[in-house]
Write a protein that holds these residues in place. Structure first.
Motif, PDB file in Angstrom:
ATOM      1  N   VAL A  28     -28.272  62.462   3.261  1.00 33.10           N
ATOM      2  CA  VAL A  28     -28.891  61.413   2.446  1.00 33.10           C
ATOM      3  C   VAL A  28     -28.600  60.001   3.122  1.00 33.10           C
ATOM      4  O   VAL A  28     -27.437  59.584   3.215  1.00 33.10           O
ATOM      5  N   SER A  74     -40.503  56.944  -1.959  1.00 32.06           N
ATOM      6  CA  SER A  74     -38.923  56.976  -1.957  1.00 32.06           C
ATOM      7  C   SER A  74     -38.380  55.530  -1.741  1.00 32.06           C
ATOM      8  O   SER A  74     -37.255  55.631  -1.060  1.00 32.06           O
ATOM      9  N   CYS A 126     -34.938  49.333  -1.667  1.00 28.45           N
ATOM     10  CA  CYS A 126     -33.807  50.520  -1.321  1.00 28.45           C
ATOM     11  C   CYS A 126     -34.713  51.498  -0.933  1.00 28.45           C
ATOM     12  O   CYS A 126     -35.492  52.257  -1.611  1.00 28.45           O
ATOM     13  N   VAL A 134     -34.781  55.551   0.539  1.00 26.35           N
ATOM     14  CA  VAL A 134     -33.943  56.811   0.241  1.00 26.35           C
ATOM     15  C   VAL A 134     -34.620  57.970   1.293  1.00 26.35           C
ATOM     16  O   VAL A 134     -35.657  58.148   1.259  1.00 26.35           O
ATOM     17  N   PHE A 182     -36.325  62.196  -3.862  1.00 24.34           N
ATOM     18  CA  PHE A 182     -36.254  61.004  -4.461  1.00 24.34           C
ATOM     19  C   PHE A 182     -36.550  61.104  -5.929  1.00 24.34           C
ATOM     20  O   PHE A 182     -35.976  60.671  -7.092  1.00 24.34           O
ATOM     21  N   SER A 191     -24.909  59.185  -3.940  1.00 25.59           N
ATOM     22  CA  SER A 191     -25.069  58.471  -2.658  1.00 25.59           C
ATOM     23  C   SER A 191     -25.290  57.077  -3.001  1.00 25.59           C
ATOM     24  O   SER A 191     -26.077  56.441  -3.928  1.00 25.59           O
ATOM     25  N   VAL A 247     -29.288  55.703   2.235  1.00 28.28           N
ATOM     26  CA  VAL A 247     -29.702  54.960   1.157  1.00 28.28           C
ATOM     27  C   VAL A 247     -29.795  53.545   1.868  1.00 28.28           C
ATOM     28  O   VAL A 247     -28.424  53.126   2.533  1.00 28.28           O
ATOM     29  N   ALA A 294     -28.156  56.611  -5.470  1.00 22.84           N
ATOM     30  CA  ALA A 294     -29.165  57.473  -5.706  1.00 22.84           C
ATOM     31  C   ALA A 294     -28.661  58.854  -6.229  1.00 22.84           C
ATOM     32  O   ALA A 294     -27.349  58.965  -6.275  1.00 22.84           O
TER      33      ALA A 294
END
Length: 125
Positions: free
Chosen positions: A2, A77, A22, A24, A29, A114, A4, A98
């Motif tokens: 993952v 996402s 942000c 991801v 997501f 995350s 971020v 996340a």
């Protein structure tokens, strides 16, 4: 794995606005709630806002209610935080979180799996 990644921080005068983003990857997501947190030097991390996976339910810290708006674009996402009427006390490193949920304990950050590296927001008086 993952990833971020936050962006959009910067220096702004009191009363100004910023929009944090942000992105991801490596995570479904739209299966999870997302959150924004911040930490100022010498202070504990603070939960700023949390948004459910559909985006229909949001939570805010009392200190930012009416000034900040969290939103998400599941197709991209991407999570956003629109920050208006910024104050010097909003100065902090802002982190995107996340893979979590907006349960009662979300403000502690433990419900998220995350985290990004953060983006600095500085509000000058």
């Amino acid at each position: 794995q993952v990833q971020v990644v936050e962006s959009g921080g910067g220096l702004v005068q009191t009363g100004g606005s910023l929009r944090l983003s942000c992105t991801v990857s490596g995570l479904n997501f739209d299966d999870y709630a997302m959150g924004w947190f911040r930490q100022a030097p010498g202070k504990e991390r603070e939960g700023v806002s949390c948004i459910h996976w559909r985006g229909s339910i949001t939570y805010y810290a009392d200190s930012v209610k009416g000034r900040f708006t969290i939103s998400r674009d599941n197709a991209k996402s991407t999570l956003y935080l629109q920050m208006n009427s910024l104050k010097p006390e909003d100065t902090a490193m802002y982190y995107c979180a996340a893979g979590g949920d907006c349960s009662a304990s979300w403000r502690g950050g433990r419900t998220f799996s995350s985290w990004g590296q953060g983006t600095q927001v500085t509000v000058s008086s």
